[in-house]
Write a protein that holds these residues in place. Sequence first.
Motif, mmCIF file in Angstrom:
data_model
loop_
_atom_site.group_PDB
_atom_site.id
_atom_site.type_symbol
_atom_site.label_atom_id
_atom_site.label_comp_id
_atom_site.label_asym_id
_atom_site.label_seq_id
_atom_site.Cartn_x
_atom_site.Cartn_y
_atom_site.Cartn_z
ATOM 1 N N VAL A 150 0.849 -1.199 0.009
ATOM 2 C CA VAL A 150 -0.093 0.110 0.056
ATOM 3 C C VAL A 150 0.707 1.349 0.038
ATOM 4 O O VAL A 150 2.138 1.338 0.372
ATOM 5 N N LYS A 177 -10.635 -1.448 -7.059
ATOM 6 C CA LYS A 177 -11.655 -2.057 -6.410
ATOM 7 C C LYS A 177 -11.245 -2.719 -4.949
ATOM 8 O O LYS A 177 -12.087 -3.224 -3.992
ATOM 9 N N VAL A 178 -9.886 -2.716 -4.781
ATOM 10 C CA VAL A 178 -9.491 -3.308 -3.419
ATOM 11 C C VAL A 178 -9.335 -2.308 -2.456
ATOM 12 O O VAL A 178 -9.015 -1.348 -2.712
ATOM 13 N N LYS A 179 -9.834 -2.704 -1.310
ATOM 14 C CA LYS A 179 -10.066 -1.678 -0.141
ATOM 15 C C LYS A 179 -9.126 -2.207 0.807
ATOM 16 O O LYS A 179 -9.341 -3.380 1.594
ATOM 17 N N VAL A 180 -8.111 -1.315 1.400
ATOM 18 C CA VAL A 180 -7.456 -1.868 2.706
ATOM 19 C C VAL A 180 -7.775 -0.672 3.544
ATOM 20 O O VAL A 180 -7.175 0.315 3.755
ATOM 21 N N THR A 181 -8.357 -1.471 4.767
ATOM 22 C CA THR A 181 -8.882 -0.503 5.857
ATOM 23 C C THR A 181 -7.928 -0.478 7.121
ATOM 24 O O THR A 181 -7.585 -1.861 7.422
ATOM 25 N N PRO A 230 -4.597 3.288 -0.398
ATOM 26 C CA PRO A 230 -4.476 2.741 -1.689
ATOM 27 C C PRO A 230 -3.685 1.472 -1.824
ATOM 28 O O PRO A 230 -2.323 1.702 -1.741
ATOM 29 N N GLU A 289 -8.464 4.445 5.022
ATOM 30 C CA GLU A 289 -8.399 3.527 3.719
ATOM 31 C C GLU A 289 -6.947 4.061 3.056
ATOM 32 O O GLU A 289 -6.886 4.941 2.497
ATOM 33 N N THR A 306 -10.960 5.148 11.373
ATOM 34 C CA THR A 306 -10.340 4.388 10.361
ATOM 35 C C THR A 306 -10.266 5.138 9.015
ATOM 36 O O THR A 306 -10.590 6.258 8.974
#
Length: 102
Positions: A6, A56-60, A37, A35, A33
């Motif tokens: 990320v 479409k990928v979410k890293v929270t 990229p 997010e 929180t």
Amino acid sequence: MVYAIVRAGGHQEKVSVGDFVTLDRVPVAAGGTIELPALLLVDGDKVTSAANELAKVKVTAEVVESFRGSKIVIQKFKNKTGYKKRQGFRAALTKVKVLSIA
């Protein structure tokens, strides 16, 4: 094993679920929180690097705390001229815990 690379404050970090990562200061209070990229996603043998699929990928991640790093002392000296300069620096940092990669 699922992990992602990320972008976090000008750096790239390898993260997986449950990891604690130290980033440059993020303007979010503790408990909030954020997010991050994703630049690359690895899911077992499948590696995803296409930009349209990574959108479409979410890293929270959850902000654990904000703190200042250890002090770095910067010293400059020039011989025979009487020039000495001393300066200190402490980076503003944020510790986050990765909650999910989806």
